[in-house]
Enzyme design. Structure first.
Site, mmCIF file in Angstrom:
data_model
loop_
_atom_site.group_PDB
_atom_site.id
_atom_site.type_symbol
_atom_site.label_atom_id
_atom_site.label_comp_id
_atom_site.label_asym_id
_atom_site.label_seq_id
_atom_site.Cartn_x
_atom_site.Cartn_y
_atom_site.Cartn_z
ATOM 1 N N ASP A 14 -6.620 -1.623 8.165
ATOM 2 C CA ASP A 14 -7.165 -1.638 6.538
ATOM 3 C C ASP A 14 -6.599 -2.852 6.006
ATOM 4 O O ASP A 14 -7.254 -3.490 5.392
ATOM 5 C CB ASP A 14 -6.546 -0.157 6.131
ATOM 6 C CG ASP A 14 -7.297 0.986 6.533
ATOM 7 O OD1 ASP A 14 -8.390 0.730 7.089
ATOM 8 O OD2 ASP A 14 -6.948 1.997 6.406
ATOM 9 N N ARG A 94 7.910 5.835 0.881
ATOM 10 C CA ARG A 94 6.841 5.148 0.037
ATOM 11 C C ARG A 94 7.839 4.505 -1.324
ATOM 12 O O ARG A 94 7.282 3.513 -1.646
ATOM 13 C CB ARG A 94 5.748 6.148 -0.312
ATOM 14 C CG ARG A 94 4.638 6.520 0.752
ATOM 15 C CD ARG A 94 4.226 5.110 1.542
ATOM 16 N NE ARG A 94 3.272 5.369 2.420
ATOM 17 C CZ ARG A 94 3.413 4.628 3.750
ATOM 18 N NH1 ARG A 94 4.341 4.200 4.346
ATOM 19 N NH2 ARG A 94 2.342 5.087 4.598
ATOM 20 N N ASP A 123 -1.066 8.467 -0.536
ATOM 21 C CA ASP A 123 -0.274 7.089 -0.599
ATOM 22 C C ASP A 123 -0.704 6.457 -1.871
ATOM 23 O O ASP A 123 0.202 5.706 -2.446
ATOM 24 C CB ASP A 123 -0.425 6.341 0.424
ATOM 25 C CG ASP A 123 0.419 6.784 1.783
ATOM 26 O OD1 ASP A 123 1.463 7.621 1.413
ATOM 27 O OD2 ASP A 123 0.219 6.564 2.753
ATOM 28 N N SER A 175 -5.569 7.508 12.310
ATOM 29 C CA SER A 175 -4.770 6.916 10.891
ATOM 30 C C SER A 175 -3.264 7.376 11.488
ATOM 31 O O SER A 175 -3.042 8.734 11.447
ATOM 32 C CB SER A 175 -5.181 7.453 9.846
ATOM 33 O OG SER A 175 -4.502 7.248 8.926
#
Length: 403
Positions: A14, A94, A123, A175
């Site tokens: 990605d 994150r 996310d 993923s």
């Protein structure tokens, strides 16, 4: 002067696809940033891939120590667990990644930050809430919400059309998110919740319990104010502690869960999570709290843990409430100091003893034999008072029935 964008770069399909897309659609200078929170070999070759895909430079920053000290340990001390299972492996990384993206964006005088999170995932919320909390002036670009690429097949084709040859295939492109604390797996056949995962194919940090050793292994963890500081008598810093426990837990098939979770954006998704070392630490820390915290504190802290986990999962790390809850948690941890012994065996963590100078357990008081602090006769009066509401209600019902 060409404007700049900071791209949160993992080197995966990605974010690699995003580099030529940003240049084509925004005419930005693309500066990639990869934050090392324990991805391991995934970082190898990233600079070559980023530059070959059109980025002007790549920052790779090792923040593993900060990740553990400022994010993992507070989450552990809170005993924060999302939906009774998930130890928040992706979630707690994150805010740190986003914070550093903001710092580099300011350093580079970039006007925007770009991330590769999908429009269906958590996310996007986590990245963007942190950016808004720390740098509301920065523009945020989320390609998955606006471009014409709809699948991993499309992304691979887009890269090939732009002269970028990637070592990915649709068939093997789960993923995944990996850091020091955990490894997650989503996508492909896992999206069919009626299928049992092929753990022998899937797992990378652990083995299945069936393949774990037939002999149990004992370990001892030492805590100081809620933080693990030693394993089997060896003093260890946070990163080394987690690495060693990951190896031990993985060897014994510990810490793999299959969770159908409720995402922030409203849908359910299935994830297979490996958190071998973290699962051991949560079990040991919980045992330490059983010994060192009083009944009311444990009960109230358990309600705090639920909210703490929800805030982390939803990307609300940099909020007044999360910070206030951390202050409460830190207060409770002042006496969570001592040692816990555990037996690891085929996916199980079995308590094997605990000790602390701050232990609230009294063997003489708990013994069936009469202790100095406890008079058996006192229990009668206590029960009479404690049961008084029940007795009054029963008397009232009896009077009503007699009428």
């Amino acid at each position: 002067m060409q404007k700049k964008v900071i791209l949160a770069y993992s080197g995966g399909l990605d974010t690699t696809t995003i580099i030529p897309w940003l240049k084509e659609n925004y005419d930005y200078e693309v500066i990639c940033v990869c934050i090392d929170v324990g991805q391991g070999q995934e970082i190898e070759g990233l600079e070559e891939r980023a530059l070959a895909s059109g980025a002007s430079k790549l920052y790779i920053e090792d923040l593993k120590d900060e990740f553990v000290e400022d994010f993992v340990w507070p989450t552990l001390k809170a005993q924060a667990i999302y939906e009774n299972k998930y130890l928040l492996g992706t979630s707690i990384a994150r805010p740190l990644i986003s914070k550093r993206l903001v710092e580099i964006a300011k350093k580079e005088q970039a006007e925007a930050i770009c991330h590769g999170a999908t429009g269906k995932g958590n996310d996007q919320v986590r990245f963007e809430l942190t950016i808004k909390a720390l740098a509301p002036e920065l523009k945020i670009i989320a390609p998955w919400r606006i471009w014409d690429i709809k699948s991993r097949e499309d992304a691979i084709e887009y890269c090939r059309d732009h002269g970028i040859d990637l070592p990915f295939s649709v068939e093997t492109s789960y993923s995944r998110d990996r850091n020091l604390w955990h490894l997650s797996h989503e996508g492909l056949e896992l999206e069919d919740i009626g299928i049992e995962p092929d753990y022998d194919k899937l797992l990378q940090l652990s083995v299945s319990p069936e393949k774990a050793p037939d002999t149990p292994e004992y370990i001892e963890l030492e805590f100081d104010k809620g933080i693990p500081v030693a394993l089997n008598g060896e003093k260890l810093a946070g990163v080394a502690m987690i690495e060693k426990l990951n190896a031990l837990g993985g060897k014994h098939g510990i810490g793999t869960i299959d969770l159908l979770e409720n995402r922030v954006v409203g849908m359910k998704s299935r994830g297979i999570y490996e958190t071998p070392g973290g699962t051991i630490l949560y079990a040991a820390h919980s045992k330490m709290e059983e010994l060192c915290l009083d009944k009311q504190t444990i009960a109230y802290k358990s309600t705090i843990a639920i909210k703490y986990a929800e805030l982390i999962y939803s990307g609300e790390w940099y909020t007044p409430l999360r910070e206030a809850l951390e202050a409460f948690v830190n207060e409770t941890q002042k006496t969570v100091t001592g040692k816990v012994k555990l037996k690891l065996y085929k996916g199980n963590i079995i308590p094997a003893g605990a000790s602390s100078d701050y232990s609230l357990y009294s063997e003489s008081l708990a013994s069936f034999a009469t202790g100095d602090l406890y008079n058996h006769h006192d229990a009668e009066g206590f029960i009479n008072l404690f049961g008084l509401p029940l007795k009054v209600r029963a008397m009232l019902l009896n009077d009503k029935n007699d009428q």
